[in-house]
Design an enzyme around this catalytic site. Structure first.
Site, PDB file in Angstrom:
ATOM      1  N   GLU A 109       0.796  -1.236   0.000  1.00 47.95           N
ATOM      2  CA  GLU A 109       0.000   0.000   0.000  1.00 47.95           C
ATOM      3  C   GLU A 109       0.826   1.281   0.000  1.00 47.95           C
ATOM      4  O   GLU A 109       0.404   2.294   0.545  1.00 47.95           O
ATOM      5  CB  GLU A 109      -0.958   0.015   1.187  1.00 47.95           C
ATOM      6  CG  GLU A 109      -1.995  -1.088   1.119  1.00 47.95           C
ATOM      7  CD  GLU A 109      -3.068  -0.950   2.175  1.00 47.95           C
ATOM      8  OE1 GLU A 109      -2.801  -0.356   3.224  1.00 47.95           O
ATOM      9  OE2 GLU A 109      -4.173  -1.457   1.946  1.00 47.95           O
ATOM     10  N   GLU A 119      -6.772  -7.623  -0.749  1.00 52.26           N
ATOM     11  CA  GLU A 119      -7.407  -7.382   0.553  1.00 52.26           C
ATOM     12  C   GLU A 119      -8.788  -6.784   0.348  1.00 52.26           C
ATOM     13  O   GLU A 119      -9.027  -6.067  -0.627  1.00 52.26           O
ATOM     14  CB  GLU A 119      -6.598  -6.390   1.418  1.00 52.26           C
ATOM     15  CG  GLU A 119      -5.312  -6.932   1.985  1.00 52.26           C
ATOM     16  CD  GLU A 119      -4.604  -5.910   2.883  1.00 52.26           C
ATOM     17  OE1 GLU A 119      -5.283  -5.201   3.649  1.00 52.26           O
ATOM     18  OE2 GLU A 119      -3.373  -5.824   2.794  1.00 52.26           O
TER      19      GLU A 119
HETATM   20  C1  GAL Z   1      -4.844  -2.606   4.839  1.00 52.10           C
HETATM   21  C2  GAL Z   1      -3.458  -3.105   5.219  1.00 52.10           C
HETATM   22  C3  GAL Z   1      -3.496  -4.224   6.215  1.00 52.10           C
HETATM   23  C4  GAL Z   1      -4.482  -3.930   7.286  1.00 52.10           C
HETATM   24  C5  GAL Z   1      -5.811  -3.720   6.657  1.00 52.10           C
HETATM   25  C6  GAL Z   1      -6.928  -3.539   7.636  1.00 52.10           C
HETATM   26  O1  GAL Z   1      -4.818  -1.286   4.474  1.00 52.10           O
HETATM   27  O2  GAL Z   1      -2.751  -3.510   4.095  1.00 52.10           O
HETATM   28  O3  GAL Z   1      -2.232  -4.450   6.745  1.00 52.10           O
HETATM   29  O4  GAL Z   1      -4.094  -2.803   7.998  1.00 52.10           O
HETATM   30  O5  GAL Z   1      -5.753  -2.571   5.854  1.00 52.10           O
HETATM   31  O6  GAL Z   1      -8.131  -3.566   6.962  1.00 52.10           O
END
Ligand code: GAL
Length: 690
Positions: free
Chosen positions: A323, A404
Site C-alpha cells: 500500500e 485485501e
Molecule cells: C490494509 C493493510 C493491512 C491492514 C488492513 C486492515 O490497508 O494492508 O495491513 O491494515 O488494511 O483492513
C-alpha cells in the site's frame, strides 16, 4: 558460551538464525562477525575464524526498536513486529567448501517428458582451490529414485540437468506431490550434502484469470500475520504448520498471502506439503524510507527469493511495499531483481491507490470499496468491488488480483452481537461471490485470517485489530464459515446458522433474515412443531459462489411461522442434504443451558527439546452441543510435568470459549493439564512428551 567440540576441527562452524527482529549483530570472543537488519529472513554467522579450543563467548545483540532505517519501520504500521530471536537458531558444521544453496527449475512441467535443472551455489569462505564432483539424485517423497546426475566442479557455481523424466506427477492443490533433490559434494576438503524439496507445476496469472497447471483456478484465500497471543512472533514449528492446516482444511482456502513479510519456513513447507498456494511479499507497510532504507528493501527481495525459490506453493513474489505510493526507480529495481533471481514466477505489488504505475506482472489491489457507502459524503451507494479498469486506469487486459478487502471496513469480534456478525458474514460472501463471478479477477485474499495485536494508531482501543475470521486463538467467528462452506462437502460438510437462536438478540426481535452457511444442496428447517421446510441456497443474491448460503427470509418463511414477539420461542432443527441424503443435522434449543465444558487439544503427543507448543481450546456447550455465546465465567488452568502454560493460568471465557498453548520442556515425560471452574467437574487432559 559455546564449548569447542572435536568435530569442529578443520570444519566450517556457523550459527544459522532463521530470523531475529530486527537489527542484529553477532560477536564471537569480542569480534563482530555479522550484522543483519532484515527481521524476517535467515542469516549465517560464521564462527570459524575466531573459534578457540575451550570456551567461546558468543554475544548476540539485537536492537528490537522500530529503527526508521529498517523496513517496515519509519511510519505507522498496523501490526506489531515484536523484538528478539523468535525463530530457530541452528549450529551448522560443514566442510570448508560446502553447498550454500540450489535453485531448482522445472522448465517443461506440463510436458509428458519432463526435465529439471539445478543451479548449485557453493560456499568457500576461505577461497580454497578445489576440484571435485557433485552427485545429485531426484527422489519422490516416500517413493524411490527418479533420476541421478553428476558434474565435475572447481568453481563456486555448478549446473546440473536431468532430462527425459517420465512417470512424474504434478504438484497440485489436491495432490501436492513433492520430489526431493539431494546433492552431495565431494572435494579434497571433504563432503557436504544438501536436500531441497520441489514440485512440478505451472502457475500463471493472465488477464482472464489464474491458470494452475494449465487449468483455470479461482484463488480464494486470506491474509495471514505470524503472531500469537502472549508470544508475539515466537512460535515454533507446530503452531506454524497448524495455521496452514487451518487455512486449507478448516477454511477451505487455496491460497494465503503472507502479509506483510516472509514467514516461517515451517509455515511455507507445510503449504508445500498440503497444497496451499502462497503469495509471499517483502516487509513493509505504506511507508517508503530514504535511500538506505530502499537499499535494504531491495536486499529484502534478494533474501526472500533466495530463501524460498524452490517452494512449489509460492506462486508470486510481492515486491512492492504494501500500500505504498508509486516510486518508479525503487520498484523498477525490486522487479528487476526479482526477475533476475527467479524468472519462473510473476511479480505483484500490493497497492490501494488507483491508477498506479504497473511495473509488476500482476496488478494486485486492495479494494476496500465495500463499506465506503457508510463514509460521510459518499453518495455512490454500495459497491462490492470496483471494475479492473476503474482501479488500474489501464484499459488493456492485464492480470489482476484482489489482495485485501473488509478488515478495517468492518471489524467484528467473535463475541459481537449476532446482527453485526451476520453483516460481517454477508460482506465476506458478497466479495467472494463478486470475485467468483468476474473472470478478469484471478482471485482474492481477504483481510484477514485472525485477529492480531497492533499499534495504538489502529485497533479497537485494546491494541487488537478484530479483523480476522478467527480470533487470536484461531477460534472461528461466524464469518469463518463463509469460507469453510465454499469447500467441497466430500472434504467436510458445513452447516452453520448465523444466529445465537434467541428472539431478543437482534435490534428488532427475531432471527430473520437467517443465513445458514452450508455446502449442502438444500436444507430442511423445523421451528418447534412446524412441519419441516425445505430451503435451497440463495442463488438469487449469490449467483457465482460455489456454495451460496441458504437464507431464510420472507422469500421462504413468514415471521408468523417463527412465532412473533410475546409468543412461545421454540427449538430450531436444521438438516443438510447432499445428493438427496441427510448428511448433517443440528438442533438449537429454545432454552440453552451450560452443559459441557469441552476441552480440545490439537494433539496430545509433544516433542521434547523443541519448545513444541500445542493449542488447547475450551468451549462451553449447551445440551445440544452448541457453543454458548454469552458464557463468560472464569476457568483456572494448572499444568504438572516438564512443560508450561503459555500466558496466564486464569482465563475468563469470552463468547463461550478461550484458547491457550502448552509448551513442552526439554525432558521426556507426561504433562497433566487440569481445568477448574465453579460450574463444571474438573477436567483433566494428559499429554506425553517424547
Ligand atoms: C490494509 C493493510 C493491512 C491492514 C488492513 C486492515 O490497508 O494492508 O495491513 O491494515 O488494511 O483492513
Amino acid at each position: 558460551m559455546l564449548t569447542w567440540e572435536d568435530g569442529f576441527e578443520g570444519r566450517e562452524v556457523s550459527l544459522v538464525f532463521d530470523a531475529a527482529m530486527a537489527d542484529s549483530e553477532v560477536y564471537l570472543n569480542g569480534h563482530r562477525i555479522i550484522a543483519h537488519k532484515d527481521g524476517y529472513t535467515p542469516f549465517e554467522a560464521r564462527l570459524t575464524p575466531h573459534l578457540k579450543r575451550g570456551e567461546n563467548l558468543l554475544t548476540v545483540k539485537i536492537d528490537g526498536s522500530e529503527n526508521p532505517e529498517i523496513p517496515p519501520f519509519g511510519g505507522q504500521i498496523d501490526y506489531l513486529c515484536f523484538a528478539g530471536i523468535y525463530r530457530d537458531v541452528w549450529l551448522k558444521v560443514a566442510s570448508p567448501v560446502s553447498i550454500a544453496n540450489v535453485k531448482i527449475e522445472t522448465p517443461d512441467a506440463l510436458a509428458d517428458t519432463k526435465s529439471v535443472t539445478a543451479r548449485v551455489f557453493l560456499a568457500n569462505p576461505e577461497g580454497r582451490a578445489f576440484a571435485g564432483t557433485i552427485s545429485a539424485q531426484i527422489s519422490r517423497r516416500g517413493g524411490g529414485d527418479v533420476a541421478t546426475a553428476s558434474v565435475n566442479v572447481s568453481a563456486n557455481e555448478a549446473f546440473l540437468t536431468f532430462e527425459n523424466l517420465t512417470g512424474i506427477e504434478l504438484w497440485d492443490i489436491d495432490n501436492p506431490v513433492l520430489y526431493a533433490l539431494s546433492l552431495k559434494l565431494e572435494t579434497e576438503h571433504g563432503e557436504d550434502v544438501l536436500t531441497h524439496r520441489f514440485g512440478f507445476r505451472t502457475a500463471q496469472f493472465t488477464p482472464d484469470g489464474f491458470l494452475f497447471n494449465g487449468r483455470p483456478l479461482k484463488l480464494r484465500g486470506l491474509n495471514r500475520h505470524q503472531s500469537w497471543p502472549h508470544t508475539g512472533y515466537a512460535m515454533g514449528r507446530r503452531a506454524q504448520e497448524k495455521d496452514a492446516d487451518i487455512l486449507k482444511y478448516e477454511l477451505a482456502c487455496n491460497i494465503v498471502r503472507t502479509s506483510h513479510y516472509p514467514q516461517s519456513k515451517w509455515f511455507i513447507e507445510r503449504c508445500d506439503e498440503i497444497g496451499l498456494l502462497c503469495f509471499e511479499e517483502i516487509p513493509g507497510w505504506q511507508h517508503i524510507g530514504g535511500t538506505e532504507w530502499q537499499k535494504e528493501s531491495v536486499e529484502n527481495v534478494r533474501c526472500m527469493i533466495e530463501r524460498d525459490w524452490n517452494h512449489p506453493s509460492i506462486i508470486i513474489w510481492g515486491v512492492r511495499i504494501n500500500e505504498s505510493q508509486d516510486n518508479h526507480d525503487f520498484y523498477a529495481e525490486t522487479n528487476r531483481l526479482a526477475r533476475e533471481l527467479d524468472a519462473t514466477r510473476q511479480t505483484g505489488g500490493v497497492r490501494f491507490i488507483t491508477n498506479s504505475e504497473l511495473l509488476e506482472d500482476v496488478y494486485t489491489m486492495n479494494d476496500f470499496i465495500l463499506g465506503q457507502e457508510e463514509m460521510p459524503g459518499n453518495n455512490r451507494g454500495r459497491v462490492v468491488l470496483r471494475d479492473r479498469v476503474e482501479t488500474t486506469g489501464i484499459t488493456r487486459p492485464i492480470p489482476y488480483m484482489i489482495t485485501e478487502y473488509n478488515g478495517h471496513m468492518y471489524p467484528t469480534k467473535r463475541f459481537d452481537q449476532e446482527q453485526r456478525q451476520a453483516e460481517h458474514v454477508t460482506r465476506h460472501l458478497l466479495i467472494l461471490d463478486a470475485v467468483a463471478g468476474d473472470s478478469n479477477i484471478s482471485g482474492s485474499t481477504g483481510w484477514c485470517m485472525f485477529d492480531y495485536n497492533t499499534h495504538k494508531d489502529f485497533g479497537a482501543g485494546d491494541r487488537i485489530c478484530y479483523h480476522g475470521v478467527l480470533d487470536m486463538y484461531r477460534i472461528p467467528k461466524l464469518a469463518a464459515y463463509a469460507y469453510a462452506s465454499q469447500g467441497d462437502p466430500k472434504d467436510g460438510v458445513v452447516l452453520q446458522p448465523v444466529t445465537f437462536w434467541a428472539r431478543g438478540e437482534r435490534n428488532v426481535g427475531g432471527v430473520l433474515p437467517l443465513i445458514i452457511l452450508t455446502n449442502c444442496d438444500y436444507i430442511e428447517v423445523k421451528f418447534g412443531e412446524w412441519p419441516a421446510k425445505r430451503v435451497y441456497p440463495d442463488r438469487e443474491n449469490y449467483p457465482h459462489l460455489p456454495h451460496p448460503p441458504v437464507v431464510l427470509d420472507l422469500r421462504s418463511v413468514t415471521p408468523e411461522e417463527f412465532g412473533t414477539w410475546g409468543r412461545v420461542w421454540r427449538e430450531g432443527t436444521f438438516t443438510g442434504y447432499v445428493d438427496g441424503k441427510p448428511v448433517k443435522s443440528l438442533t438449537l434449543p429454545a432454552d440453552p443451558v451450560p452443559t459441557t465444558l469441552e476441552v480440545t487439544p490439537d494433539d496430545t503427543a509433544l516433542r521434547a527439546g523443541e519448545k513444541d507448543a500445542v493449542r488447547v481450546v475450551i468451549r462451553v456447550l449447551d445440551q445440544c452441543g452448541n457453543l454458548l455465546p454469552f458464557f463468560e465465567e472464569p476457568v483456572s488452568l494448572a499444568l504438572e510435568g516438564p512443560g508450561r502454560i503459555i500466558g496466564p493460568a486464569d482465563h475468563t471465557l469470552k463468547g463461550g470459549a478461550t484458547g491457550f498453548w502448552i509448551e513442552a520442556g526439554d525432558e521426556h515425560g507426561t504433562l497433566t493439564l487440569t481445568i477448574k471452574s465453579r460450574r463444571f467437574a474438573t477436567s483433566t487432559t494428559t499429554f506425553t512428551i517424547n
